[in-house]
Write an enzyme that holds these catalytic residues in place. Structure first.
Site, short mmCIF file in Angstrom:
data_model
loop_
_atom_site.label_atom_id
_atom_site.label_comp_id
_atom_site.label_asym_id
_atom_site.label_seq_id
_atom_site.Cartn_x
_atom_site.Cartn_y
_atom_site.Cartn_z
N HIS A 60 0.84 -1.21 0.00
CA HIS A 60 0.00 0.00 0.00
C HIS A 60 0.88 1.26 0.00
CE1 HIS A 60 -3.11 -2.69 2.18
NE2 HIS A 60 -3.63 -2.42 1.00
N LYS A 67 -15.85 -7.74 5.86
CA LYS A 67 -14.65 -8.54 6.16
C LYS A 67 -14.46 -8.55 7.66
CE LYS A 67 -11.98 -7.83 1.97
NZ LYS A 67 -10.79 -7.21 1.40
N ARG A 122 -1.73 -6.64 -8.24
CA ARG A 122 -0.62 -7.55 -7.97
C ARG A 122 -0.67 -8.69 -8.98
NH1 ARG A 122 -2.50 -8.23 -1.98
NH2 ARG A 122 -4.29 -8.48 -3.33
N SER A 131 -2.73 -7.84 2.94
CA SER A 131 -3.09 -7.67 4.35
C SER A 131 -3.49 -9.02 4.96
CB SER A 131 -4.23 -6.68 4.50
OG SER A 131 -3.84 -5.41 4.05
O1 PNS Z 1 -8.79 -3.29 -0.19
P1 PNS Z 1 -10.06 -3.88 -0.67
O2 PNS Z 1 -10.76 -4.58 0.45
O3 PNS Z 1 -9.88 -4.75 -1.87
O4 PNS Z 1 -11.01 -2.64 -1.12
C1 PNS Z 1 -12.28 -2.84 -1.69
C2 PNS Z 1 -13.04 -1.52 -1.81
C3 PNS Z 1 -13.15 -0.85 -0.48
C4 PNS Z 1 -12.29 -0.61 -2.77
C5 PNS Z 1 -14.45 -1.83 -2.39
O5 PNS Z 1 -15.04 -2.80 -1.62
C6 PNS Z 1 -15.34 -0.60 -2.46
O6 PNS Z 1 -15.16 0.25 -3.31
N1 PNS Z 1 -16.31 -0.49 -1.53
C7 PNS Z 1 -17.21 0.64 -1.47
C8 PNS Z 1 -18.64 0.23 -1.88
C9 PNS Z 1 -18.83 0.36 -3.36
O7 PNS Z 1 -18.69 1.41 -3.95
N2 PNS Z 1 -19.18 -0.77 -3.98
C10 PNS Z 1 -19.34 -0.87 -5.41
C11 PNS Z 1 -17.98 -1.08 -6.05
S1 PNS Z 1 -18.16 -1.68 -7.65
#
Ligand code: PNS
Length: 160
Positions: free
Chosen positions: A17, A41, A90, A128
């Site tokens: 990150h 999560k 990644r 993570s």
């Molecule tokens: O680090 P992560 O857990 O892969 O992040 C995922 C994240 C937070 C980027 C994704 O879950 C997200 O954007 N959540 C917000 C809700 C949202 O907008 N959902 C529709 C996305 S298509």
């Protein structure tokens, strides 16, 4: 002024990150690191702890702010005048999920572009999820997460 948001769970922030944040800062004037509050999560760190770890690490970077958000990412981006969403890629395994999210986000708000940065080779294997597993099993996380995050992981595991 080019503003971007780098969203994620950051449970906890890894050196992967950190590397994406540093490189994203080269591509925009202001970056918001946004910790998502609405993901299903099982977290090790509270939202406040996650925000704190990011803030502490980037305390000397005035072009970075740290926030948490609930609801749709594209709404958070638009409300904060961000034109772009930054995501790190990644392995190939990341691609399908990221591709779906990027396209859904584009459908929801075509004005916000998703920009992918490839993980650098040093952090290609870092996640993570694995960091938490290694911490719980007592492995050495030197060079995988910032030292302050490593200390917090050790404390967290000891207090369990
Ligand atoms: O680090 P992560 O857990 O892969 O992040 C995922 C994240 C937070 C980027 C994704 O879950 C997200 O954007 N959540 C917000 C809700 C949202 O907008 N959902 C529709 C996305 S298509």
């Amino acid at each position: 002024m080019r503003r971007a948001v780098y969203p994620g769970s950051f449970d906890p922030m890894t050196n992967g990150h950190v590397n994406i944040i540093e490189r994203a800062l080269e591509q925009c004037d202001h970056l918001i690191v946004a910790v998502a509050r609405n993901i299903s999560k099982t977290a090790m760190f509270s939202f406040d702890e996650r925000l704190e770890m990011i803030r502490e690490h980037f305390v000397d970077e005035p072009r970075l702010s740290v926030a948490s958000f609930e609801g749709l990412l594209v709404d958070f981006a638009a409300n904060n005048n961000c034109q772009a969403v930054i995501r790190g890629l990644r392995a190939i395994a990341d691609f399908e999920y990221e591709y779906q999210m990027a396209n859904m986000n584009r459908k929801l708000n075509p004005n916000i572009e998703t920009i992918f940065l490839m993980a650098d080779p040093n952090n290609f294997y870092v996640s993570s999820r694995l960091v938490k597993e290694v911490a719980i099993l007592g492995g050495d996380l030197h060079g995988v997460v910032p030292d302050a995050v490593r200390d917090r992981l050790v404390q967290k595991v000891q207090s369990r």
